[in-house]
Design a protein around this motif. Structure first.
Motif, PDB file in Angstrom:
ATOM      1  N   LYS A 172       0.842  -1.205   0.000  1.00  0.00           N
ATOM      2  CA  LYS A 172       0.000   0.000   0.000  1.00  0.00           C
ATOM      3  C   LYS A 172       0.876   1.253   0.000  1.00  0.00           C
ATOM      4  N   ASP A 231      -3.292   5.081  -1.965  1.00  0.00           N
ATOM      5  CA  ASP A 231      -4.376   4.125  -1.730  1.00  0.00           C
ATOM      6  C   ASP A 231      -5.325   4.592  -0.627  1.00  0.00           C
ATOM      7  N   GLU A 290      -9.087   5.518  -1.459  1.00  0.00           N
ATOM      8  CA  GLU A 290      -9.904   4.323  -1.709  1.00  0.00           C
ATOM      9  C   GLU A 290     -10.184   3.574  -0.412  1.00  0.00           C
TER      10      GLU A 290
END
Length: 191
Positions: free
Chosen positions: A169, A173, A176
């Motif tokens: 990650k 990210d 989201e």
């Protein structure tokens, strides 16, 4: 330093803070960043918001010869439990990354804490004195002249900020990850 930051003369930097008019500027080590954010959150019983600033993805920059931009995201109307939960979920990324700037603010008082580049924290408030105890609790002394990483940079010796990847990650990210929390892109501003 955060894993995503490199400075040419780290030996010139020390944890400390300097108050100014309606703000405090501070150097805070990466290992204390989460405690400082949590301490700020716990000082408030009013609704909070989370703010995340990320450099605009190169694919979304229309003209790379122009000034670069930051995308500014918010999650509004958080209670302290949910604000702390954000740190539990994304803190490891936020504390390590060199590109992201993030923090929390208060909907009623307007007070804010922001973690910006190179381990700097800025606290904004009309009653700045009430935050001195936050720094004292974490053994961060007051100084009259704060030396930040920016003061050590030169053309020959610049600082560097870069993205980090933790368990697959990146900070990109995070929007989201918090989609179901109502995170939204509020603006794209010049860096």
């Amino acid at each position: 330093m955060r894993a995503g930051c490199a400075v040419p003369f780290p030996e010139k930097l020390f944890e400390s803070y300097t108050p100014g008019e309606n703000r405090i500027f501070a150097n805070v080590s990466a290992d204390k960043l989460g405690d400082m954010m949590t301490g700020f959150i716990r000082m408030h019983e009013e609704p909070l918001f989370f703010i995340l600033e990320l450099p605009t993805n190169a694919n979304d920059e229309h003209d790379l010869s122009e000034a670069q931009h930051n995308d500014v995201y918010y999650i509004d109307a958080l209670d302290s439990k949910n604000a702390e939960r954000i740190l539990e979920i994304a803190g490891e990324l936020l504390y390590a990354d060199g590109l992201a700037m993030f923090g929390f603010g208060c909907h009623e008082s307007g007070d804010e804490i922001m973690s910006v580049k190179y381990n700097e924290i800025i606290v904004f408030s009309k009653e700045i004195e009430k935050y001195y105890s936050l720094f004292k609790t974490h053994d961060i002394p007051r100084t009259e002249k704060l030396v930040t990483a920016w003061d050590t940079f030169s053309y020959e010796n610049p600082g560097k900020c870069f993205a980090v990847n933790i368990n697959g990650k990146m900070v990109y990210d995070i929007p989201e990850m918090f989609k179901d929390w109502g995170i939204y892109l509020a603006e794209r501003r010049n860096d």
